[in-house]
Design an enzyme around this catalytic site. Sequence first.
Site, PDB file in Angstrom:
ATOM      1  N   GLY A  41       0.835  -1.209   0.000  1.00 19.84           N
ATOM      2  CA  GLY A  41       0.000   0.000   0.000  1.00 19.84           C
ATOM      3  C   GLY A  41       0.862   1.249   0.000  1.00 19.84           C
ATOM      4  N   ARG A  79       0.877  -4.969  -5.106  1.00 14.12           N
ATOM      5  CA  ARG A  79       1.027  -6.143  -4.234  1.00 14.12           C
ATOM      6  C   ARG A  79       1.216  -7.325  -5.195  1.00 14.12           C
ATOM      7  NH1 ARG A  79      -0.755  -3.963   0.799  1.00 14.12           N
ATOM      8  NH2 ARG A  79      -2.543  -2.580   0.652  1.00 14.12           N
ATOM      9  N   ASP A 126       5.174  -4.955   6.059  1.00 11.80           N
ATOM     10  CA  ASP A 126       5.666  -6.287   6.445  1.00 11.80           C
ATOM     11  C   ASP A 126       5.626  -7.309   5.302  1.00 11.80           C
ATOM     12  OD1 ASP A 126       2.934  -6.306   6.525  1.00 11.80           O
ATOM     13  OD2 ASP A 126       2.766  -7.190   8.521  1.00 11.80           O
ATOM     14  N   THR A 169       4.345   2.682   5.437  1.00 12.06           N
ATOM     15  CA  THR A 169       2.943   2.285   5.578  1.00 12.06           C
ATOM     16  C   THR A 169       2.265   3.245   6.540  1.00 12.06           C
ATOM     17  OG1 THR A 169       1.439   0.659   6.566  1.00 12.06           O
ATOM     18  CG2 THR A 169       3.704   0.513   7.263  1.00 12.06           C
ATOM     19  N   ASP A 177       0.062   2.394   8.539  1.00 10.97           N
ATOM     20  CA  ASP A 177      -0.478   1.634   9.676  1.00 10.97           C
ATOM     21  C   ASP A 177       0.364   1.709  10.955  1.00 10.97           C
ATOM     22  OD1 ASP A 177      -2.442   0.828   7.923  1.00 10.97           O
ATOM     23  OD2 ASP A 177      -1.495  -1.085   7.453  1.00 10.97           O
ATOM     24  N   ASP A 192       2.592  -0.345  11.892  1.00 19.65           N
ATOM     25  CA  ASP A 192       2.510  -1.688  12.486  1.00 19.65           C
ATOM     26  C   ASP A 192       3.791  -2.500  12.302  1.00 19.65           C
ATOM     27  OD1 ASP A 192       2.312  -1.926   9.752  1.00 19.65           O
ATOM     28  OD2 ASP A 192       0.667  -3.354   9.765  1.00 19.65           O
ATOM     29  N   ARG A 249      -5.350  -1.734   9.335  1.00 23.64           N
ATOM     30  CA  ARG A 249      -5.320  -3.203   9.240  1.00 23.64           C
ATOM     31  C   ARG A 249      -5.522  -3.806  10.626  1.00 23.64           C
ATOM     32  NH1 ARG A 249      -3.557  -6.056   4.697  1.00 23.64           N
ATOM     33  NH2 ARG A 249      -2.527  -4.271   3.802  1.00 23.64           N
ATOM     34  N   ALA A 282     -12.193  12.184  20.487  1.00 20.92           N
ATOM     35  CA  ALA A 282     -13.284  11.195  20.371  1.00 20.92           C
ATOM     36  C   ALA A 282     -13.776  10.740  21.743  1.00 20.92           C
ATOM     37  CB  ALA A 282     -12.791   9.983  19.584  1.00 20.92           C
ATOM     38  N   GLU A 287     -10.469  -0.295  11.672  1.00 27.39           N
ATOM     39  CA  GLU A 287     -11.018  -1.321  10.772  1.00 27.39           C
ATOM     40  C   GLU A 287     -10.700  -2.739  11.251  1.00 27.39           C
ATOM     41  OE1 GLU A 287      -9.287  -1.329   6.852  1.00 27.39           O
ATOM     42  OE2 GLU A 287      -7.243  -1.244   7.612  1.00 27.39           O
ATOM     43  N   ARG A 328      -4.649   7.518   2.817  1.00 28.66           N
ATOM     44  CA  ARG A 328      -3.368   7.149   2.199  1.00 28.66           C
ATOM     45  C   ARG A 328      -2.812   8.243   1.295  1.00 28.66           C
ATOM     46  NH1 ARG A 328      -3.937   1.193   1.087  1.00 28.66           N
ATOM     47  NH2 ARG A 328      -3.328   1.596  -1.062  1.00 28.66           N
TER      48      ARG A 328
HETATM   49  O1  F6P Z   1      -1.543  -1.170   4.829  1.00 29.63           O
HETATM   50  C1  F6P Z   1      -2.127   0.028   4.441  1.00 29.63           C
HETATM   51  C2  F6P Z   1      -3.622  -0.137   4.243  1.00 29.63           C
HETATM   52  O2  F6P Z   1      -4.156   1.104   3.830  1.00 29.63           O
HETATM   53  C3  F6P Z   1      -4.384  -0.688   5.453  1.00 29.63           C
HETATM   54  O3  F6P Z   1      -4.612   0.295   6.424  1.00 29.63           O
HETATM   55  C4  F6P Z   1      -5.623  -1.217   4.793  1.00 29.63           C
HETATM   56  O4  F6P Z   1      -6.178  -2.257   5.558  1.00 29.63           O
HETATM   57  C5  F6P Z   1      -5.114  -1.745   3.480  1.00 29.63           C
HETATM   58  O5  F6P Z   1      -3.880  -1.087   3.233  1.00 29.63           O
HETATM   59  C6  F6P Z   1      -6.033  -1.520   2.306  1.00 29.63           C
HETATM   60  O6  F6P Z   1      -5.454  -2.116   1.200  1.00 29.63           O
HETATM   61  P1  F6P Z   1      -5.929  -1.884  -0.301  1.00 29.63           P
HETATM   62  O7  F6P Z   1      -5.531  -0.496  -0.695  1.00 29.63           O
HETATM   63  O8  F6P Z   1      -5.201  -2.923  -1.076  1.00 29.63           O
HETATM   64  O9  F6P Z   1      -7.407  -2.035  -0.314  1.00 29.63           O
END
Ligand code: F6P
Length: 327
Positions: free
Chosen positions: A14, A75, A106, A129, A131, A133, A175, A190, A226, A260
């Site tokens: 991503g 990907r 990762d 990324t 995320d 993570d 993710r 929030a 999510e 993103r």
């Molecule tokens: O890893 C980055 C991310 O934006 C995650 O937060 C999300 O779950 C995923 O990629 C979405 O992937 P795609 O753009 O392939 O739908």
Amino acid sequence: MNIPKKIGVLTSGGDAPGMNAAIRAVVRSCAYHNLECVGVYRGLQGLIEGDFKELDARSVKNIINRGGTFLKSARSEDFRTEAGRKKAFSNLQNENIDALVVIGGDGTFAGASVFIKEFNFPIVGLPGTIDNDINGTDYTIGYDTALNTVVEAIDKIRDTANSHNRLFLVEVMGRDAGDIALNAGIGAGAEEILIPEQNMGRERLLESLGRSKKSGKTSSIVVVSEGDQIGKNIFGLARYIEENLKEYEVRVTVLGHIQRGGSPSCYDRVLASRLGVGAVDALLKGEKNVMIGIVHNKVTSVPFSEAIKGSNEIDEDLIRVADIISI
Ligand code: F6P
């Protein structure tokens, strides 16, 4: 020790804001050290298809401020196959590329690790990324910008939530990691933040929202990661709240891929620049199979195996802060 003379750079997985700044830093670092640099388009898939282009210091002008990645990203399923990786290796050999910098998450590092084992090919990774993570770095490239995007969006949602006395469920990306939800949730004020690392459950959420109403709050924002159990069915949760707490009128906003995109924050540009320079420095020192990250504001390297360990630890102090300030 083999010092590389020609370095390839790619972005994979991503996309994330700041990837362009990272590519720029790698390319300019190569120019600084009199190394050749080659851009690989469309990530690991481009490696297999030989989608290469020579880059010099001027090829990366005017991109530090741009979101996305000008090298494009993908990907790659083919890279999971031995045949795909063999093709990639032979393309690298034909092009005389003797080391790679891969910018991604990762999945990218896992693919790179297999490739290094198979072909003993030097690869250094940069964590790109939204995320946040990845282990072995306090922050990933793109995370800070995504946080700011989310907070800006929630600020806008708050205006309308407040005008109509409504409850908004706002789903954010991440993710399996709750970092975006937790930090953006605190930043945006929030009432509740639902993250995968701490499964709150629907009952406790209802109790908390009930208390909130009684305390005099007229509108509410609930940030839902999510990856949280509830995040998988956010519209179902909205119905459940309306059925059980009649005083609430609920709306759902799924922020999606706007998180993103956009121009990277200054923090992400600086982080990407430091890590990009760090990646070339690491290759020149003969390092491989490592990710360059930032720990306590120092550029550092960790083996890919550490970086992708897969256990995201959430900061308990932040959870406490979120609980206290949302009273
Ligand atoms: O890893 C980055 C991310 O934006 C995650 O937060 C999300 O779950 C995923 O990629 C979405 O992937 P795609 O753009 O392939 O739908």
